[in-house]
Design a protein around this motif. Sequence first.
Motif, mmCIF file in Angstrom:
data_model
loop_
_atom_site.group_PDB
_atom_site.id
_atom_site.type_symbol
_atom_site.label_atom_id
_atom_site.label_comp_id
_atom_site.label_asym_id
_atom_site.label_seq_id
_atom_site.Cartn_x
_atom_site.Cartn_y
_atom_site.Cartn_z
ATOM 1 N N PRO A 56 0.813 -1.221 0.000
ATOM 2 C CA PRO A 56 0.000 0.000 0.000
ATOM 3 C C PRO A 56 0.846 1.271 0.000
ATOM 4 C CG PRO A 56 -0.178 -1.136 2.098
ATOM 5 C CD PRO A 56 0.623 -2.007 1.210
ATOM 6 N N ILE A 57 0.240 2.339 -0.473
ATOM 7 C CA ILE A 57 0.981 3.593 -0.669
ATOM 8 C C ILE A 57 1.569 4.121 0.638
ATOM 9 C CG2 ILE A 57 -1.006 5.151 -0.434
ATOM 10 C CD1 ILE A 57 0.290 6.698 -2.876
ATOM 11 N N GLN A 58 0.865 3.925 1.746
ATOM 12 C CA GLN A 58 1.390 4.452 3.011
ATOM 13 C C GLN A 58 2.609 3.675 3.498
ATOM 14 O OE1 GLN A 58 -1.509 2.840 2.824
ATOM 15 N NE2 GLN A 58 -1.894 1.574 4.600
ATOM 16 N N ARG A 59 2.858 2.503 2.913
ATOM 17 C CA ARG A 59 4.083 1.756 3.251
ATOM 18 C C ARG A 59 5.160 1.923 2.181
ATOM 19 N NH1 ARG A 59 3.148 -4.193 4.885
ATOM 20 N NH2 ARG A 59 5.377 -3.995 5.263
ATOM 21 N N ARG A 60 4.739 2.280 0.954
ATOM 22 C CA ARG A 60 5.716 2.496 -0.124
ATOM 23 C C ARG A 60 6.467 3.808 0.053
ATOM 24 N NH1 ARG A 60 1.464 0.792 -3.804
ATOM 25 N NH2 ARG A 60 1.171 2.937 -4.461
ATOM 26 N N LEU A 61 5.764 4.820 0.554
ATOM 27 C CA LEU A 61 6.378 6.138 0.672
ATOM 28 C C LEU A 61 7.137 6.261 1.992
ATOM 29 C CD1 LEU A 61 3.457 8.359 -0.630
ATOM 30 C CD2 LEU A 61 5.456 7.574 -1.873
ATOM 31 N N PRO A 62 8.300 6.918 1.985
ATOM 32 C CA PRO A 62 9.074 7.055 3.220
ATOM 33 C C PRO A 62 8.461 8.078 4.166
ATOM 34 C CG PRO A 62 10.130 8.237 1.447
ATOM 35 C CD PRO A 62 8.966 7.517 0.847
ATOM 36 N N LYS A 63 8.800 7.935 5.442
ATOM 37 C CA LYS A 63 8.382 8.919 6.441
ATOM 38 C C LYS A 63 9.417 10.027 6.451
ATOM 39 C CE LYS A 63 7.994 5.994 10.039
ATOM 40 N NZ LYS A 63 7.628 5.597 11.398
ATOM 41 N N PHE A 64 8.999 11.245 6.668
ATOM 42 C CA PHE A 64 9.968 12.329 6.786
ATOM 43 C C PHE A 64 9.394 13.475 7.620
ATOM 44 C CE2 PHE A 64 7.383 13.418 3.183
ATOM 45 C CZ PHE A 64 7.252 14.798 3.248
ATOM 46 N N GLY A 65 10.285 14.264 8.210
ATOM 47 C CA GLY A 65 9.898 15.458 8.949
ATOM 48 C C GLY A 65 9.260 15.157 10.292
ATOM 49 N N PHE A 66 9.058 16.210 11.063
ATOM 50 C CA PHE A 66 8.356 16.087 12.322
ATOM 51 C C PHE A 66 7.736 17.426 12.688
ATOM 52 C CE2 PHE A 66 12.061 18.195 13.795
ATOM 53 C CZ PHE A 66 11.811 18.685 15.073
ATOM 54 N N LYS A 67 6.823 17.416 13.631
ATOM 55 C CA LYS A 67 6.138 18.618 14.080
ATOM 56 C C LYS A 67 6.657 18.936 15.473
ATOM 57 C CE LYS A 67 2.266 20.779 12.574
ATOM 58 N NZ LYS A 67 2.174 21.405 11.262
ATOM 59 N N ASN A 68 7.335 20.063 15.619
ATOM 60 C CA ASN A 68 7.889 20.438 16.918
ATOM 61 C C ASN A 68 6.765 20.923 17.825
ATOM 62 O OD1 ASN A 68 9.333 21.392 19.073
ATOM 63 N ND2 ASN A 68 10.663 22.735 17.889
ATOM 64 N N ILE A 69 6.524 20.216 18.914
ATOM 65 C CA ILE A 69 5.419 20.575 19.814
ATOM 66 C C ILE A 69 5.726 21.817 20.643
ATOM 67 C CG2 ILE A 69 4.423 18.267 19.948
ATOM 68 C CD1 ILE A 69 5.831 18.028 22.730
ATOM 69 N N ASN A 70 7.001 22.204 20.697
ATOM 70 C CA ASN A 70 7.392 23.380 21.486
ATOM 71 C C ASN A 70 7.509 24.646 20.645
ATOM 72 O OD1 ASN A 70 7.659 21.846 23.895
ATOM 73 N ND2 ASN A 70 9.594 21.057 23.116
ATOM 74 N N ARG A 71 7.151 24.559 19.352
ATOM 75 C CA ARG A 71 7.281 25.711 18.468
ATOM 76 C C ARG A 71 6.375 26.846 18.914
ATOM 77 N NH1 ARG A 71 8.549 27.520 13.427
ATOM 78 N NH2 ARG A 71 6.952 28.708 12.332
ATOM 79 N N ILE A 72 6.908 28.048 18.890
ATOM 80 C CA ILE A 72 6.124 29.244 19.198
ATOM 81 C C ILE A 72 5.909 29.992 17.884
ATOM 82 C CG2 ILE A 72 6.053 31.422 20.467
ATOM 83 C CD1 ILE A 72 7.948 30.046 22.521
#
Length: 148
Positions: A56-72
């Motif tokens: 499936p597409i969600q397993r074919r594509l790589p994971k990348f990036g993150f969301k910083n929870i401390n961002r102001i």
Amino acid sequence: MNLSSLKPAEGSIKARKRIGRGPGSGLGGTSTRGHKGAKSRSGYSRKIGFEGGQMPIQRRLPKFGFKNINRIEYKPINLSVIQTLSEANSLSKITVEDLITAGFISRKSLVKVLANGTLTAALTVEAHAFSKSAEEAIVKAGGTIVKL
């Protein structure tokens, strides 16, 4: 013409398929589900994202990036905006409240002053954050900064 005579244009409304209502309808018997198998049974649901055994597409594509929870998140306000605001309202002190009433920011936003534009008036500028160049420009013009 009155409200009771209104009806949709000819051919714009299609009758819905009444499935499983006997052989006379032409859609009785298997009710358009074919013969036997899991897909013909009630309660069948395939996995979300299942592609028939293909990766499936969600397993074919790589994971990348993150969301910083401390961002102001700051709302940027340039020196040019502060200059025009002080000229328009003849203010010597620009506060966050002035920016809210002028409609540049909402009540919840945090303000960061950036150095785009020039400042000629000696102003007291109140904000949550300042860029170094904006800070220098305000002080150079004879003003002061107030960090909240």
